[in-house]
Scaffold this motif. Sequence first.
Motif, short mmCIF file in Angstrom:
data_model
loop_
_atom_site.label_atom_id
_atom_site.label_comp_id
_atom_site.label_asym_id
_atom_site.label_seq_id
_atom_site.Cartn_x
_atom_site.Cartn_y
_atom_site.Cartn_z
N SER A 140 0.83 -1.22 0.00
CA SER A 140 0.00 0.00 0.00
C SER A 140 0.85 1.26 0.00
O SER A 140 0.53 2.24 -0.67
N THR A 141 1.94 1.21 0.74
CA THR A 141 2.85 2.36 0.78
C THR A 141 3.50 2.59 -0.58
O THR A 141 3.61 3.73 -1.04
N VAL A 142 3.92 1.52 -1.22
CA VAL A 142 4.51 1.63 -2.55
C VAL A 142 3.49 2.20 -3.53
O VAL A 142 3.82 3.08 -4.34
N LEU A 143 2.25 1.73 -3.46
CA LEU A 143 1.20 2.26 -4.33
C LEU A 143 1.02 3.76 -4.12
O LEU A 143 0.86 4.52 -5.08
N SER A 144 1.04 4.20 -2.87
CA SER A 144 0.88 5.62 -2.57
C SER A 144 2.04 6.46 -3.07
O SER A 144 1.87 7.62 -3.43
N THR A 145 3.21 5.87 -3.07
CA THR A 145 4.40 6.60 -3.48
C THR A 145 4.53 6.67 -5.00
O THR A 145 4.76 7.74 -5.57
N TYR A 146 4.34 5.54 -5.68
CA TYR A 146 4.56 5.48 -7.12
C TYR A 146 3.31 5.75 -7.96
O TYR A 146 3.41 6.08 -9.13
N LYS A 147 2.13 5.57 -7.37
CA LYS A 147 0.85 5.83 -8.05
C LYS A 147 0.83 5.20 -9.45
O LYS A 147 0.69 5.89 -10.46
N PRO A 148 0.97 3.87 -9.51
CA PRO A 148 1.05 3.21 -10.81
C PRO A 148 -0.29 3.14 -11.53
O PRO A 148 -1.31 3.55 -11.00
N TRP A 149 -0.23 2.60 -12.72
CA TRP A 149 -1.38 2.35 -13.59
C TRP A 149 -1.92 3.67 -14.12
O TRP A 149 -1.27 4.27 -14.92
N GLY A 150 -2.99 4.11 -13.70
CA GLY A 150 -3.55 5.34 -14.24
C GLY A 150 -4.98 5.51 -13.79
O GLY A 150 -5.43 4.86 -12.86
N ARG A 151 -5.64 6.35 -14.48
CA ARG A 151 -7.03 6.65 -14.13
C ARG A 151 -7.92 5.52 -14.61
O ARG A 151 -7.73 4.97 -15.68
N ARG A 152 -8.89 5.19 -13.78
CA ARG A 152 -9.88 4.20 -14.19
C ARG A 152 -10.78 4.86 -15.23
O ARG A 152 -11.03 6.05 -15.18
N SER A 153 -11.23 4.10 -16.19
CA SER A 153 -12.11 4.70 -17.20
C SER A 153 -13.46 5.05 -16.57
O SER A 153 -13.90 4.41 -15.63
#
Length: 170
Positions: A140-153
Amino acid sequence: MRFTPKWRKAVLTLHVITAVGWLGSDLVLLTLGVAGLSGAADKDVAYPAMSLVGIALFVPLSYLVWVIGVVNAVGTPWGLLRWWWVAVKLTIVTVMLFLVTFLLYPGLAKAGDLGSALPRRDQINLVIAPSVSSTLLVISTVLSTYKPWGRRSAPPAREAARAVGSGSSR
């Protein structure tokens, strides 16, 4: 409703503080669980201490992190389900909250009551649970830091409304 920059920083700071506390108390649970399981600590001390830390700190922080995280997402441009990384974090923390409430809490209460008489299977579970939990919190911390993927359609209804509103056809 969006937070002003001042409120956004305050809520984000509170979210980070509670999340760090949650991870810290999780690592304490893991340390006590390993110490009790390996015999490195007196089980009549390790398991009641584990119960105290879990029930007094870990469980309440689980709820606080979830609530503050939802408030933070709703009050910021990130939104609750607009971005994949936020949706995945919400899913992870929601699943963890369920597991903490229905699996870990009863085990911690039992550990506090039984101490050294805690069955071996329960001792192992009290090492597995914080191991998995710590791993998920790091993810969860990595996700918050790197913000991968993108916007959901956007949902189809929203896309259709946008197309009608702009006068274009698709």
